[in-house]
Scaffold this active site. Structure first.
Site, PDB file in Angstrom:
ATOM      1  N   ASP A  10      61.926 -59.015 -78.611  1.00  0.00           N
ATOM      2  CA  ASP A  10      61.722 -57.351 -78.124  1.00  0.00           C
ATOM      3  C   ASP A  10      62.499 -56.367 -79.512  1.00  0.00           C
ATOM      4  OD1 ASP A  10      59.370 -58.569 -76.658  1.00  0.00           O
ATOM      5  OD2 ASP A  10      60.190 -57.207 -74.387  1.00  0.00           O
ATOM      6  N   TYR A  29      61.226 -56.616 -82.742  1.00  0.00           N
ATOM      7  CA  TYR A  29      60.081 -55.201 -82.756  1.00  0.00           C
ATOM      8  C   TYR A  29      60.910 -53.967 -82.996  1.00  0.00           C
ATOM      9  CZ  TYR A  29      55.853 -53.451 -81.940  1.00  0.00           C
ATOM     10  OH  TYR A  29      54.352 -53.099 -82.186  1.00  0.00           O
ATOM     11  N   ASP A  30      61.406 -53.387 -81.701  1.00  0.00           N
ATOM     12  CA  ASP A  30      61.840 -52.433 -81.503  1.00  0.00           C
ATOM     13  C   ASP A  30      63.377 -51.178 -82.612  1.00  0.00           C
ATOM     14  OD1 ASP A  30      60.743 -52.274 -78.849  1.00  0.00           O
ATOM     15  OD2 ASP A  30      62.489 -52.648 -77.804  1.00  0.00           O
ATOM     16  N   SER A  90      21.452 -53.744 -74.190  1.00  0.00           N
ATOM     17  CA  SER A  90      22.268 -53.924 -73.236  1.00  0.00           C
ATOM     18  C   SER A  90      21.585 -54.421 -73.079  1.00  0.00           C
ATOM     19  CB  SER A  90      21.677 -52.461 -71.438  1.00  0.00           C
ATOM     20  OG  SER A  90      20.741 -52.740 -71.395  1.00  0.00           O
ATOM     21  N   LEU A  91      21.499 -56.149 -71.744  1.00  0.00           N
ATOM     22  CA  LEU A  91      21.193 -56.740 -71.585  1.00  0.00           C
ATOM     23  C   LEU A  91      20.315 -57.421 -70.742  1.00  0.00           C
ATOM     24  CD1 LEU A  91      24.072 -59.264 -72.090  1.00  0.00           C
ATOM     25  CD2 LEU A  91      22.400 -59.800 -74.138  1.00  0.00           C
ATOM     26  N   GLU A 145      29.717 -67.222 -72.452  1.00  0.00           N
ATOM     27  CA  GLU A 145      30.665 -66.377 -71.993  1.00  0.00           C
ATOM     28  C   GLU A 145      30.767 -65.632 -71.556  1.00  0.00           C
ATOM     29  OE1 GLU A 145      30.202 -63.085 -75.947  1.00  0.00           O
ATOM     30  OE2 GLU A 145      29.174 -64.781 -76.997  1.00  0.00           O
ATOM     31  N   LYS A 191      30.730 -61.465 -69.106  1.00  0.00           N
ATOM     32  CA  LYS A 191      30.291 -60.959 -69.264  1.00  0.00           C
ATOM     33  C   LYS A 191      31.152 -60.238 -67.916  1.00  0.00           C
ATOM     34  CE  LYS A 191      26.198 -57.959 -68.330  1.00  0.00           C
ATOM     35  NZ  LYS A 191      26.950 -56.927 -67.434  1.00  0.00           N
ATOM     36  N   ASP A 208      33.148 -56.335 -66.872  1.00  0.00           N
ATOM     37  CA  ASP A 208      32.818 -55.267 -66.500  1.00  0.00           C
ATOM     38  C   ASP A 208      34.168 -53.966 -66.648  1.00  0.00           C
ATOM     39  OD1 ASP A 208      31.137 -53.814 -65.145  1.00  0.00           O
ATOM     40  OD2 ASP A 208      31.859 -54.165 -62.424  1.00  0.00           O
ATOM     41  N   ARG A 254      29.564 -46.594 -76.571  1.00  0.00           N
ATOM     42  CA  ARG A 254      27.823 -47.101 -76.255  1.00  0.00           C
ATOM     43  C   ARG A 254      27.343 -45.756 -76.308  1.00  0.00           C
ATOM     44  NH1 ARG A 254      24.119 -48.747 -72.810  1.00  0.00           N
ATOM     45  NH2 ARG A 254      22.208 -49.467 -73.754  1.00  0.00           N
ATOM     46  N   GLU A 290      33.863 -54.926 -75.444  1.00  0.00           N
ATOM     47  CA  GLU A 290      34.340 -54.590 -74.381  1.00  0.00           C
ATOM     48  C   GLU A 290      35.921 -54.078 -73.804  1.00  0.00           C
ATOM     49  OE1 GLU A 290      31.234 -54.861 -72.887  1.00  0.00           O
ATOM     50  OE2 GLU A 290      31.208 -54.033 -70.341  1.00  0.00           O
ATOM     51  N   TYR A 333      33.306 -59.416 -78.520  1.00  0.00           N
ATOM     52  CA  TYR A 333      32.042 -60.964 -78.390  1.00  0.00           C
ATOM     53  C   TYR A 333      30.753 -60.530 -79.466  1.00  0.00           C
ATOM     54  CZ  TYR A 333      30.470 -57.506 -75.480  1.00  0.00           C
ATOM     55  OH  TYR A 333      29.541 -55.366 -74.843  1.00  0.00           O
ATOM     56  N   LYS A 356      23.835 -66.164 -75.082  1.00  0.00           N
ATOM     57  CA  LYS A 356      23.309 -65.899 -76.538  1.00  0.00           C
ATOM     58  C   LYS A 356      22.910 -67.237 -77.091  1.00  0.00           C
ATOM     59  CE  LYS A 356      27.192 -61.912 -76.380  1.00  0.00           C
ATOM     60  NZ  LYS A 356      27.683 -61.377 -76.806  1.00  0.00           N
ATOM     61  N   LYS A 361      24.005 -62.639 -63.433  1.00  0.00           N
ATOM     62  CA  LYS A 361      24.330 -62.026 -62.070  1.00  0.00           C
ATOM     63  C   LYS A 361      25.252 -62.604 -61.450  1.00  0.00           C
ATOM     64  CE  LYS A 361      25.378 -57.499 -64.130  1.00  0.00           C
ATOM     65  NZ  LYS A 361      24.020 -56.407 -63.711  1.00  0.00           N
ATOM     66  N   CYS A 414      28.666 -33.087 -32.035  1.00  0.00           N
ATOM     67  CA  CYS A 414      28.715 -33.194 -33.075  1.00  0.00           C
ATOM     68  C   CYS A 414      30.629 -33.126 -33.017  1.00  0.00           C
ATOM     69  CB  CYS A 414      29.151 -31.336 -33.695  1.00  0.00           C
ATOM     70  SG  CYS A 414      29.415 -30.618 -35.633  1.00  0.00           S
ATOM     71  N   CYS A 447      31.829 -29.313 -34.542  1.00  0.00           N
ATOM     72  CA  CYS A 447      31.993 -27.929 -33.643  1.00  0.00           C
ATOM     73  C   CYS A 447      30.750 -28.190 -32.319  1.00  0.00           C
ATOM     74  CB  CYS A 447      30.754 -27.488 -34.415  1.00  0.00           C
ATOM     75  SG  CYS A 447      29.005 -27.906 -34.287  1.00  0.00           S
ATOM     76  N   CYS A 484      23.568 -32.154 -36.854  1.00  0.00           N
ATOM     77  CA  CYS A 484      24.227 -31.313 -36.194  1.00  0.00           C
ATOM     78  C   CYS A 484      23.468 -29.803 -36.661  1.00  0.00           C
ATOM     79  CB  CYS A 484      25.354 -31.168 -36.733  1.00  0.00           C
ATOM     80  SG  CYS A 484      26.329 -29.006 -36.220  1.00  0.00           S
ATOM     81  N   CYS A 503      28.503 -24.464 -38.274  1.00  0.00           N
ATOM     82  CA  CYS A 503      29.653 -25.500 -38.327  1.00  0.00           C
ATOM     83  C   CYS A 503      30.290 -25.594 -39.207  1.00  0.00           C
ATOM     84  CB  CYS A 503      28.578 -27.042 -37.626  1.00  0.00           C
ATOM     85  SG  CYS A 503      29.699 -28.374 -38.111  1.00  0.00           S
TER      86      CYS A 503
HETATM   87  S1  IVH Z   1      26.520 -59.054 -75.913  1.00  0.00           S
HETATM   88  C1  IVH Z   1      22.717 -57.842 -78.405  1.00  0.00           C
HETATM   89  N1  IVH Z   1      28.069 -60.029 -74.188  1.00  0.00           N
HETATM   90  O1  IVH Z   1      27.009 -55.938 -70.932  1.00  0.00           O
HETATM   91  C2  IVH Z   1      24.005 -57.534 -77.463  1.00  0.00           C
HETATM   92  N2  IVH Z   1      27.285 -57.857 -74.271  1.00  0.00           N
HETATM   93  O2  IVH Z   1      24.264 -55.160 -69.440  1.00  0.00           O
HETATM   94  C3  IVH Z   1      24.612 -57.007 -76.217  1.00  0.00           C
HETATM   95  N3  IVH Z   1      28.782 -56.744 -71.568  1.00  0.00           N
HETATM   96  O3  IVH Z   1      26.215 -53.659 -72.927  1.00  0.00           O
HETATM   97  C4  IVH Z   1      25.384 -57.668 -75.914  1.00  0.00           C
HETATM   98  N4  IVH Z   1      29.857 -59.117 -71.896  1.00  0.00           N
HETATM   99  O4  IVH Z   1      29.065 -53.244 -72.686  1.00  0.00           O
HETATM  100  C5  IVH Z   1      28.126 -58.762 -74.622  1.00  0.00           C
HETATM  101  N5  IVH Z   1      29.974 -61.179 -73.682  1.00  0.00           N
HETATM  102  C6  IVH Z   1      29.557 -60.350 -73.824  1.00  0.00           C
HETATM  103  C7  IVH Z   1      29.322 -58.853 -72.634  1.00  0.00           C
HETATM  104  C8  IVH Z   1      28.715 -58.061 -72.467  1.00  0.00           C
HETATM  105  C9  IVH Z   1      29.830 -57.375 -71.137  1.00  0.00           C
HETATM  106  C10 IVH Z   1      28.097 -55.301 -71.457  1.00  0.00           C
HETATM  107  C11 IVH Z   1      27.939 -54.609 -72.240  1.00  0.00           C
HETATM  108  C12 IVH Z   1      26.192 -54.605 -72.536  1.00  0.00           C
HETATM  109  C13 IVH Z   1      26.067 -55.035 -71.094  1.00  0.00           C
HETATM  110  C14 IVH Z   1      24.954 -54.995 -71.055  1.00  0.00           C
END
Ligand code: IVH
Length: 663
Positions: free
Chosen positions: A31, A34-35, A80-81, A109, A111, A113, A132, A166, A218, A282, A306, A400, A403, A418, A423
């Site tokens: 470190d 690096y610094d 989206s998926l 892979e 997913k 959040d 997005r 993500e 991803y 995928k 999910k 209530c 009041c 109420c 109130c």
């Molecule tokens: S692939 C065509 N891979 O989930 C490709 N999405 O519910 C579409 N997400 O909008 C995305 N992990 O934000 C892909 N390993 C992963 C992901 C992923 C999270 C999110 C992504 C997408 C949303 C869809």
């Protein structure tokens, strides 16, 4: 070597050490070293302002503040998926793909959040990060993304590179953040995703950096242009370029294999440093992905499994009721704090008296809770086996809590109300609603401030908000109110008078008149008087309004008190009208139109214009399509339209037709 060359060398070096440290978890220098190099770079950069580069490692540790985010249209939509929830549905997905691609392989892979992001590079240099957004248009958040230490600013790959992934807030960062919020008496973030999104959308990049976000990548958007043929290879290539790619992944061939891997990861998801809400499956072969294509919203070659909502047990410590702006009483559960799906839960709504009765919930019961949609916690059931004699049945209040007036439960309704219009709880809630974002959007007049001002008798009604300027001197004497803060608050209140009619209408809090209904009414009638004077039938005839809402509107306007409020607001100069929405006559009225190819104007805008001209904008070309408007590089949709003999129109012709449209 001269100083300019040294600057370049140091930037490369620090970038590489950054990848070793933040991406690979394998630093090769200390470190201190690096610094030391960073200090050297910063000193040299100070001497050479002509070499300024926002991508420099030094710039990533000094933030800056923006006025706003620029909108960017994605070259390729961010999709989206679709979702699957069990093994059968996984199998249906696999079987469907195998019909087209018999020897299909799948990459499974995590997913994450968080929030989806696209990173763009040109000839090895980071140029832009785009959220997005609505999938078509996102926002340029490069300024904030540069503060995420694990994201490379220089990569060893020529040409254009776009990777998607993500951005998320690690669990640890989330806990630290909420601890800090508590210490500073600020509201807590509900979950890591909200916290991450809030950080990325903060205009001050210093805030974003302090939030300690991270990311996984991803998707290599233009992998094939770089000679990559599969998702597996794309992940490897991204990793080799210095992007953070999750090692948790597996190439699978059968439903069983996919399902087993999902179960394996699902079991240990609590131990991961980040939130995952499922797994993504995928198709591996990129050429096959392209052949299979996408629906209007999601790819056909990938889907998301999910995880079921996590359920945990905890103790129901107490039940208390709260009063909403309409007077509705909501019972709430006080829970012994537990972690569910990554966040600490200590409260849940119990909806109404019947729910408590039907579930036989007693104070001090052990209960099962889960997060519906992973956000709102709910009490699923109690566990009678774990009762030990200390449980007390809950007696629903008949007064209530604020009041003291008698609560009313109407025939056939589940909720208690109420009905005392004076109130304090109702008054406070109605002011909070009036000032809220989708209503009059009075910045700096949030929940806490309204409660406080009410306590000091400075705000006792919506009217008082517009009388607050008379109390300026009094406010200045209060603790925590500086002249600057007070004047800003008063200016915001003044400014709110310009809000569109729809916002005002929503802000009045008329039962059943939500944001959407308010917008429709404002469009249809154009001013408050016209709405007030419309009879029930006229209101009910408006598309999407209906009888019950019409009744509620008439009841509202029948109250002299409400009319007084509206007249007071009008006298204060609050805007009471807006242009009536008129659909112009054009060749698009009532027609179905498809957009394809790269248009000069953002697609969302083209869509809006078309809709304002009475067109229905569709995602794909069929026999029902009347017009196809095409831009550059239009592909299969244009071909299909030609095949079907659909009327084609260039963007220029479209613009001409827009000009021709008459009122
Ligand atoms: S692939 C065509 N891979 O989930 C490709 N999405 O519910 C579409 N997400 O909008 C995305 N992990 O934000 C892909 N390993 C992963 C992901 C992923 C999270 C999110 C992504 C997408 C949303 C869809």
């Amino acid at each position: 070597m001269n100083e300019q060359q040294r600057i370049n060398e140091l930037r490369k070096l620090l970038e590489r050490y950054g990848v070793e440290y933040y991406v690979n978890d394998a630093p090769s220098v200390s470190d201190q070293e690096y610094d030391r190099l960073m200090q050297e770079l910063m000193a040299l950069e100070a001497k050479h302002p002509e070499m300024d580069d926002p991508n420099s490692p030094s710039r990533r540790i000094i933030g800056s503040v923006l006025e706003g985010f620029e909108k960017v249209v994605h070259a390729q939509r961010m999709l989206s998926l679709g979702n699957v929830f069990n093994k059968e549905e996984i199998d249906e997905f696999v079987t469907r793909i195998k019909k087209d691609v018999p020897d299909a392989e799948f990459v499974v892979e995590c997913k994450y959040d968080g929030l989806a992001m696209a990173l763009q590079y040109e000839n090895g240099r980071f140029v832009r990060a785009v959220t997005r957004g609505d999938g078509i248009t996102g926002e340029d958040v490069s300024n904030n993304v540069r503060t995420i230490a694990s994201i490379p600013m220089y990569i060893d790959e020529p040409g254009y590179v776009e990777v998607r992934g993500e951005v998320y807030m690690p669990k640890k960062s989330f806990e630290d953040l909420n601890e800090l919020q508590t210490a500073m008496h600020l509201p807590l973030f509900a979950n890591p995703r909200n916290a991450a999104a809030g950080s990325i959308r903060n205009l001050d990049s210093n805030v974003c950096r302090q939030r300690k976000l991270d990311a996984y990548w991803y998707y290599f958007q233009n992998a094939q242009e770089h000679g990559i043929g599969s998702q597996e290879k794309a992940l490897e290539a991204m990793s080799a370029l210095g992007f953070r790619v999750n090692p948790i992944r597996k190439v699978c061939r059968t439903t069983d294999e996919i399902y087993d891997f999902i179960q394996e990861i699902g079991e240990k998801r609590g131990t991961l440093a980040y939130e995952i809400d499922g797994m993504v499956i995928k198709l591996n072969d990129l050429a096959a992905q392209q052949r299979i294509g996408t629906t209007a919203k999601a790819p056909r070659y990938a889907t998301a499994y999910k995880f079921p909502a996590e359920e945990v047990q905890t103790r129901l410590v107490d039940i208390f009721v709260s009063v909403g702006r309409t007077g509705r009483i909501t019972p709430n559960a006080v829970l012994e704090p537990v972690r569910v799906a990554g966040t600490l839960v200590s409260a849940a709504t119990l909806h109404n008296e019947d729910m408590i009765k039907n579930k036989d919930l007693r104070i001090n019961d052990m209960v099962v809770i889960r997060k519906a949609g992973e956000i709102i916690p709910e009490v699923v059931r109690c566990i009678p086996e774990r009762r030990d004699g200390t449980q007390i049945p809950y007696v629903y209040p008949d007064e209530c809590p604020v009041c003291g007036s008698r609560l009313v439960r109407l025939e056939g309704e589940a909720e208690h109300f109420c009905v005392n219009p004076d109130c304090p709880a109702r008054i406070i809630e109605s002011m909070i609603h009036f000032a809220s974002r989708d209503a009059m959007d009075i910045d700096s007049l949030g929940d806490k401030k309204i409660e406080q001002l009410h306590e000091w008798h400075l705000l006792n009604s919506i009217e008082d908000i517009y009388r607050l300027h008379e109390k300026r001197e009094e406010l200045l004497e209060k603790k925590g109110y500086s002249a600057k803060g007070v004047d800003k608050l008063l200016a915001n209140i003044e400014q709110s008078k310009q809000q569109p009619l729809a916002n005002l209408l929503f802000g009045l809090g008329i039962r059943l008149v939500g944001k959407k209904a308010a917008g429709i009414l404002a469009d249809e009638f154009g001013n408050m008087d016209a709405i007030r004077q419309a009879d029930e039938q006229t209101l009910a005839n408006v598309k999407f309004i209906g009888h019950v809402t019409a009744q509620s509107l008439c009841a509202y306007f029948a109250e002299p008190e409400n009319i007084e409020l509206i007249e007071f607001l009008a006298a204060q100069g609050v805007n009471m009208s807006q242009n009536k929405k008129e659909t112009k006559q054009s060749i698009f009225s009532g027609k179905t139109v498809v957009l394809t190819g790269k248009l000069n104007m953002p697609r969302a805008e083209a869509k809006k214009i078309l809709e304002s001209l009475g067109a229905n904008v569709a995602g794909s070309v069929s026999k029902k399509t009347d017009y196809v408007i095409y831009g550059e590089d239009a592909g299969s949709k244009l071909a299909k339209a030609q095949e079907l003999g659909t009327t084609l129109m260039s963007e220029e012709q479209f613009e001409q037709e827009v000009k021709n449209a008459k009122k």
